[in-house]
Design a protein around this motif. Sequence first.
Motif, short mmCIF file in Angstrom:
data_model
loop_
_atom_site.label_atom_id
_atom_site.label_comp_id
_atom_site.label_asym_id
_atom_site.label_seq_id
_atom_site.Cartn_x
_atom_site.Cartn_y
_atom_site.Cartn_z
N VAL A 1 -28.73 110.39 65.25
CA VAL A 1 -27.77 109.29 65.24
C VAL A 1 -26.63 109.59 64.27
N LEU A 2 -26.95 110.05 63.06
CA LEU A 2 -25.89 110.39 62.10
C LEU A 2 -24.94 111.42 62.69
N GLY A 3 -25.50 112.43 63.34
CA GLY A 3 -24.67 113.48 63.95
C GLY A 3 -23.79 112.95 65.06
N VAL B 1 -22.71 100.70 69.13
CA VAL B 1 -24.04 101.26 69.36
C VAL B 1 -24.26 101.63 70.83
N ALA B 2 -23.84 100.78 71.75
CA ALA B 2 -24.06 101.06 73.18
C ALA B 2 -23.42 102.39 73.59
N TRP B 3 -22.24 102.68 73.07
CA TRP B 3 -21.57 103.93 73.42
C TRP B 3 -22.28 105.12 72.77
N LEU B 4 -22.74 104.94 71.53
CA LEU B 4 -23.49 106.00 70.85
C LEU B 4 -24.75 106.32 71.66
N ALA B 5 -25.45 105.28 72.09
CA ALA B 5 -26.68 105.47 72.86
C ALA B 5 -26.38 106.21 74.16
N GLN C 1 -29.96 101.03 68.18
CA GLN C 1 -29.61 99.88 67.34
C GLN C 1 -30.56 99.77 66.15
N ARG C 2 -31.84 99.94 66.41
CA ARG C 2 -32.85 99.86 65.34
C ARG C 2 -32.58 100.93 64.28
N ILE C 3 -32.31 102.15 64.73
CA ILE C 3 -32.05 103.25 63.80
C ILE C 3 -30.75 103.00 63.03
N VAL C 4 -29.71 102.56 63.72
CA VAL C 4 -28.44 102.26 63.05
C VAL C 4 -28.65 101.18 62.00
N ASN C 5 -29.42 100.15 62.31
CA ASN C 5 -29.69 99.09 61.34
C ASN C 5 -30.39 99.65 60.10
N ASP C 6 -31.36 100.56 60.31
CA ASP C 6 -32.05 101.19 59.18
C ASP C 6 -31.09 102.04 58.36
N LEU C 7 -30.25 102.80 59.05
CA LEU C 7 -29.27 103.65 58.35
C LEU C 7 -28.27 102.80 57.56
N GLU C 8 -27.92 101.65 58.10
CA GLU C 8 -26.98 100.75 57.40
C GLU C 8 -27.64 100.20 56.14
N LYS C 9 -28.92 99.84 56.21
CA LYS C 9 -29.63 99.33 55.03
C LYS C 9 -29.70 100.38 53.93
N GLU C 10 -29.71 101.66 54.32
CA GLU C 10 -29.79 102.75 53.35
C GLU C 10 -28.41 103.24 52.91
N GLY C 11 -27.36 102.62 53.43
CA GLY C 11 -26.01 102.98 53.01
C GLY C 11 -25.47 104.24 53.64
N LEU C 12 -26.07 104.69 54.75
CA LEU C 12 -25.62 105.92 55.41
C LEU C 12 -24.57 105.65 56.48
N VAL C 13 -24.59 104.45 57.05
CA VAL C 13 -23.54 104.02 57.99
C VAL C 13 -23.13 102.60 57.60
N ALA C 14 -21.98 102.21 58.10
CA ALA C 14 -21.49 100.85 57.90
C ALA C 14 -20.97 100.33 59.23
N PHE C 15 -20.84 99.03 59.31
CA PHE C 15 -20.27 98.41 60.50
C PHE C 15 -18.83 98.03 60.22
#
Length: 158
Positions: A47-49, A60-64, A75-89
Amino acid sequence: MAEAGRTAAGSALTKLILDLFRLNNRMLTSGDRLVADLGLTSARWHVLGTVGASERPQPVAWLARDMGANRQNVQRIVNDLEKEGLVAFAANPHHRRAQLVVLTEKGRSTYDAAMRLQAPWASGLADGLDVSEIETTHYVMKALLQKLDGSEDVGEHA
């Protein structure tokens, strides 16, 4: 000899598919081990890549879609990555509810660290394999992906 109801090519492809399933599982396990110390899994790394490789932020739909993955899982993975500060919305000017996903500075540095680990790993796996055979395998995989996506125009064999 072809199995009943299958052409010789269909039988060969079936064997390839079964090996691809095994290879995929082993690649995911190996990738998980490779990036575990960075707090990533193969899925998070993927997902990060995908976020990092996008020319512009995407929902998210386009990434998927680009990943060939299920939107809910991404979406679940993006939400986890956002909580860890690796992605933002970020706000999406074209769709109020479908926020755009962007890499943070921490996300970019984590992804870059993963890729520094990946380079020698990939080179080690490729050691002893012929580049032209790898390229042919890649061509076949892309052709199968395009057929599965409904587009039989696979381009030129390079």
